[in-house]
Design a protein around this motif. Structure first.
Motif, PDB file in Angstrom:
ATOM      1  N   UNK A  83     -15.356 -92.939 -27.260  1.00 22.63           N
ATOM      2  CA  UNK A  83     -15.351 -92.228 -28.580  1.00 22.63           C
ATOM      3  C   UNK A  83     -13.838 -91.732 -28.732  1.00 22.63           C
ATOM      4  N   UNK A  84     -13.647 -91.340 -30.025  1.00 25.01           N
ATOM      5  CA  UNK A  84     -12.627 -90.646 -30.433  1.00 25.01           C
ATOM      6  C   UNK A  84     -12.526 -89.437 -30.902  1.00 25.01           C
ATOM      7  N   UNK A  85     -11.588 -88.387 -30.738  1.00 24.04           N
ATOM      8  CA  UNK A  85     -11.963 -87.043 -31.276  1.00 24.04           C
ATOM      9  C   UNK A  85     -11.894 -87.076 -32.857  1.00 24.04           C
ATOM     10  N   UNK A  86     -10.733 -87.917 -33.266  1.00 20.58           N
ATOM     11  CA  UNK A  86     -10.769 -87.973 -34.742  1.00 20.58           C
ATOM     12  C   UNK A  86     -10.798 -89.333 -35.497  1.00 20.58           C
ATOM     13  N   UNK A  87     -11.056 -89.285 -36.501  1.00 18.56           N
ATOM     14  CA  UNK A  87     -11.102 -90.970 -37.068  1.00 18.56           C
ATOM     15  C   UNK A  87      -9.928 -91.262 -37.687  1.00 18.56           C
ATOM     16  N   UNK A  92     -22.685 -87.100 -31.927  1.00 22.06           N
ATOM     17  CA  UNK A  92     -22.716 -85.898 -30.993  1.00 22.06           C
ATOM     18  C   UNK A  92     -22.948 -86.161 -29.650  1.00 22.06           C
ATOM     19  N   UNK A  93     -21.966 -85.726 -28.514  1.00 18.73           N
ATOM     20  CA  UNK A  93     -22.302 -85.945 -27.025  1.00 18.73           C
ATOM     21  C   UNK A  93     -23.455 -85.217 -26.753  1.00 18.73           C
ATOM     22  N   UNK A  94     -24.393 -85.656 -25.692  1.00 21.73           N
ATOM     23  CA  UNK A  94     -25.542 -84.951 -25.431  1.00 21.73           C
ATOM     24  C   UNK A  94     -25.178 -83.714 -24.390  1.00 21.73           C
ATOM     25  N   UNK A  95     -24.067 -83.819 -23.645  1.00 19.80           N
ATOM     26  CA  UNK A  95     -23.512 -83.231 -22.537  1.00 19.80           C
ATOM     27  C   UNK A  95     -22.879 -81.772 -23.247  1.00 19.80           C
ATOM     28  N   UNK A  96     -21.893 -82.028 -24.070  1.00 19.08           N
ATOM     29  CA  UNK A  96     -21.124 -81.111 -24.275  1.00 19.08           C
ATOM     30  C   UNK A  96     -20.912 -80.688 -25.817  1.00 19.08           C
ATOM     31  N   UNK A  97     -21.837 -81.606 -26.455  1.00 13.97           N
ATOM     32  CA  UNK A  97     -22.087 -81.227 -27.983  1.00 13.97           C
ATOM     33  C   UNK A  97     -20.406 -81.634 -29.086  1.00 13.97           C
ATOM     34  N   UNK A  98     -19.689 -82.337 -28.351  1.00  9.65           N
ATOM     35  CA  UNK A  98     -18.299 -82.737 -28.995  1.00  9.65           C
ATOM     36  C   UNK A  98     -18.801 -83.870 -29.912  1.00  9.65           C
ATOM     37  N   UNK A  99     -18.064 -83.909 -30.990  1.00 12.91           N
ATOM     38  CA  UNK A  99     -18.088 -84.950 -32.241  1.00 12.91           C
ATOM     39  C   UNK A  99     -17.493 -86.212 -31.544  1.00 12.91           C
ATOM     40  N   UNK A 100     -17.980 -87.197 -31.690  1.00  5.80           N
ATOM     41  CA  UNK A 100     -17.440 -88.653 -31.237  1.00  5.80           C
ATOM     42  C   UNK A 100     -17.298 -89.634 -32.365  1.00  5.80           C
ATOM     43  N   UNK A 101     -16.111 -90.285 -32.939  1.00  6.02           N
ATOM     44  CA  UNK A 101     -16.108 -91.350 -33.744  1.00  6.02           C
ATOM     45  C   UNK A 101     -16.117 -92.686 -32.984  1.00  6.02           C
ATOM     46  N   UNK A 141     -16.527 -87.216 -20.981  1.00  3.57           N
ATOM     47  CA  UNK A 141     -16.635 -88.873 -20.230  1.00  3.57           C
ATOM     48  C   UNK A 141     -18.040 -88.914 -20.009  1.00  3.57           C
ATOM     49  N   UNK A 142     -18.963 -88.321 -20.559  1.00  2.06           N
ATOM     50  CA  UNK A 142     -20.638 -88.720 -20.252  1.00  2.06           C
ATOM     51  C   UNK A 142     -20.921 -89.988 -21.149  1.00  2.06           C
ATOM     52  N   UNK A 143     -21.625 -90.692 -20.798  1.00  2.98           N
ATOM     53  CA  UNK A 143     -22.385 -91.845 -21.254  1.00  2.98           C
ATOM     54  C   UNK A 143     -23.407 -91.581 -22.403  1.00  2.98           C
TER      55      UNK A 143
END
Length: 64
Positions: free
Chosen positions: A16-20, A36-45, A59-61
């Motif tokens: 995933x990437x931080x920005x689109x 949204x990542x289940x581990x840390x809540x970061x948004x992934x495009x 880096x979570x799957x």
């Protein structure tokens, strides 16, 4: 699946990437979704046809 540690899933996916990046692909449109990542809540495009992705921050799957 415990004996297959470190292997990527068989279906299509990627990081995933931080920005689109809107202007990154010339001559076409990308179909990207925000997950949204289940581990840390970061948004992934990620690409719309992927079935999994790895988080850009931790880096979570993640499966979709």
């Amino acid at each position: 699946m415990a004996d297959e540690t470190g292997k990527k899933p068989d279906k299509e996916g990627g990081a995933g990437t931080e920005k689109d990046a809107d202007g990154a692909e010339v001559g076409g449109r990308r179909h990207r979704l925000l997950y949204t990542c289940w581990n840390d809540g970061a948004g992934n495009y990620v690409h719309g046809n992927w079935s999994w992705f790895t988080c850009w921050r931790c880096g979570a799957l993640n499966y979709m």
